[in-house]
Scaffold this motif. Structure first.
Motif, PDB file in Angstrom:
ATOM      1  N   ARG A  92       5.701  12.653  -2.061  1.00  9.76           N
ATOM      2  CA  ARG A  92       4.634  11.858  -1.458  1.00  9.76           C
ATOM      3  C   ARG A  92       4.695  11.816   0.287  1.00  9.76           C
ATOM      4  N   TYR A  99      -2.103  13.156  -2.654  1.00  9.21           N
ATOM      5  CA  TYR A  99      -1.061  13.458  -3.677  1.00  9.21           C
ATOM      6  C   TYR A  99      -1.431  12.303  -4.663  1.00  9.21           C
ATOM      7  N   ASP A 100      -1.739  11.223  -4.446  1.00  7.88           N
ATOM      8  CA  ASP A 100      -2.338  10.068  -5.398  1.00  7.88           C
ATOM      9  C   ASP A 100      -3.412  10.563  -6.120  1.00  7.88           C
ATOM     10  N   PRO A 108      -1.082  11.034   1.923  1.00 10.53           N
ATOM     11  CA  PRO A 108      -0.737  10.467   0.458  1.00 10.53           C
ATOM     12  C   PRO A 108      -1.959  10.011  -0.409  1.00 10.53           C
ATOM     13  N   PRO A 113       2.840   6.244  -7.297  1.00  8.67           N
ATOM     14  CA  PRO A 113       4.229   6.872  -7.019  1.00  8.67           C
ATOM     15  C   PRO A 113       5.413   5.735  -7.051  1.00  8.67           C
ATOM     16  N   ASP A 155       4.361  10.619   3.916  1.00 11.04           N
ATOM     17  CA  ASP A 155       4.208   9.530   4.515  1.00 11.04           C
ATOM     18  C   ASP A 155       3.889   9.478   6.047  1.00 11.04           C
ATOM     19  N   ALA A 195      10.210   9.475  -4.173  1.00  9.69           N
ATOM     20  CA  ALA A 195       8.918   9.655  -3.617  1.00  9.69           C
ATOM     21  C   ALA A 195       8.803  10.487  -2.613  1.00  9.69           C
ATOM     22  N   PHE A 254       1.671  17.253  -0.321  1.00  9.58           N
ATOM     23  CA  PHE A 254       2.743  17.477  -0.984  1.00  9.58           C
ATOM     24  C   PHE A 254       3.854  17.639   0.197  1.00  9.58           C
ATOM     25  N   ASP A 271       4.433  19.377  -7.948  1.00  4.53           N
ATOM     26  CA  ASP A 271       4.835  17.916  -8.371  1.00  4.53           C
ATOM     27  C   ASP A 271       5.677  18.361  -9.864  1.00  4.53           C
TER      28      ASP A 271
END
Length: 386
Positions: free
Chosen positions: A306, A344-345, A341, A352, A308, A303, A82, A242
């Motif tokens: 999320r 997160y997903d 990520p 996202p 990266d 996003a 996150f 989130d």
């Protein structure tokens, strides 16, 4: 029964999702009893996090990378599912330096390339007069603040290790140091730039989003070993944050959010200062001039939450550029792996909405395209590097 966690943080606006997740009850809804521990310096947060006094931490993205690579300190692999904030820094300078840069500028001083070249002329003039180098404050050697200053200076032909002095100070101490003329400028996160403006002792020269369209600032970080042993707890933590990020980004909630963030034991500045930051509408001079942007601090939109892996590669590239780390494929892979990520997903459970721009995920103001798989090629185009 709730699971107890301790999380360290620094009083900055990009701790917003962390604070709101706890104080608005989103963590409690996920069965988490979180104690937020306010610290004064990043070194304090890092050290307590590393040895396990904190289960998670509000951490500088480059610090998380450096910890995972074992550079600058002991090696503690860190991951994040996150992101607490994208962008959010600014470069603030003293009235004297603002005037000197404006006098030397050939073009619009609001353009970072114009101001950086003007800074180079100021530096050259000071050298010719035998004056001491300009001194700039940043929060930590492995920080976006350090890399923001270095990138800006380098773009104008100023060598940050030879032509000026960069010193480390905790974020809350920047303003007093500028007031006492111990610094000529600093780069720090909100709200401390705005505090300097309101006191009439500084000018915001640039927002960090004017240097790069998109730069990971802070992360909700956990030790990789902790994550392996607490996968469900981590997923609940990500979900709570989130929800907090989406709550913060919903404009009708802003007054409540500002009240939460400025409560005792949290950030402890006026709600109006935090409101300016979240709205991206900041006063940039003591005279009251306003500059507005929708990209000043991204908490949940575009996003931003999320992680990266491109950001891990870019931070690693800066470490190599400035002699903090060697170039290797293994270290690059480890830097990317800090940003997760997939976690997160899996926790949020919805696809996202990816950002439309910039195409390379960074968007440097110099127009350089960043390839996360070709750090050597990226660095070869830079004139000033170690």
């Amino acid at each position: 029964m709730s699971e107890r966690l301790r999380i360290g943080f620094i009083p900055l606006a990009d701790a917003a999702a962390l604070i709101v997740a706890v104080d608005k009850g989103f963590c409690a809804t996920e069965g988490l009893d979180v104690e937020l521990v306010r610290e004064i310096s990043w070194a304090n947060v890092r050290d307590k996090f590393n040895i396990g006094l904190f289960d998670a931490a509000h951490l500088l993205a480059p610090m998380a990378v450096a910890s995972s690579l074992g550079i600058g300190h002991i090696k503690v692999p860190v991951i994040s599912g996150f992101g607490l904030g994208v962008n959010g820094n600014a470069i603030t300078v003293s009235p004297d330096l603002q005037a000197a840069i404006a006098a030397m500028a050939e073009g619009d001083v609001a353009d970072p390339l114009v101001s950086a070249r003007a800074l180079a002329r100021v530096v050259a003039e000071r050298k010719a007069l035998g004056l001491e180098p300009l001194i700039f404050g940043m929060t930590f050697p492995f920080s976006s603040h350090n890399y923001d200053l270095r990138f800006w200076m380098g773009a104008g032909g100023v060598d940050p290790d030879e032509d000026v002095r960069l010193v480390v100070l905790p974020p809350p101490y920047m303003v007093e140091s500028l007031a006492n003329k111990h610094l000529d400028g600093f780069c720090v996160g909100a709200p401390w730039n705005s505090v300097a403006i309101d006191l009439g002792i500084g000018h915001i020269l640039h927002f960090s989003c004017e240097l790069f369209q998109r730069a990971a600032e802070k992360m909700l970080a956990v030790r990789a070993s902790w994550a392996e042993g607490h996968p469900e707890t981590l997923a609940r933590l990500i979900r709570a944050h989130d929800r907090a990020a989406q709550f913060i980004e919903h404009e009708p909630n802003r007054d409540e959010v500002c009240a939460i963030l400025t409560a005792p034991g949290r950030i402890e500045v006026t709600p109006e200062l935090i409101r300016r930051t979240l709205d991206g509408r900041l006063k940039v001079s003591p005279e009251g001039r306003i500059r507005e942007t929708g990209r000043y601090l991204l908490v949940g939109r575009e996003a931003a939450a999320r992680p990266d892996p491109v950001q891990g590669a870019w931070n690693y590239a800066q470490m190599v550029r400035w002699g903090q780390a060697p170039l290797s494929a293994e270290l690059l892979a480890a830097a990317k792996a800090v940003f997760r990520p997939d976690l997160y997903d899996a926790a949020v459970g919805t696809p996202p909405i990816l950002p439309i721009a910039p195409a390379d995920g960074i968007g440097e103001c110099t127009g350089t395209h960043f390839d996360p798989d070709d750090i050597a090629g990226y660095l070869s185009a830079l004139t000033i590097r170690r």
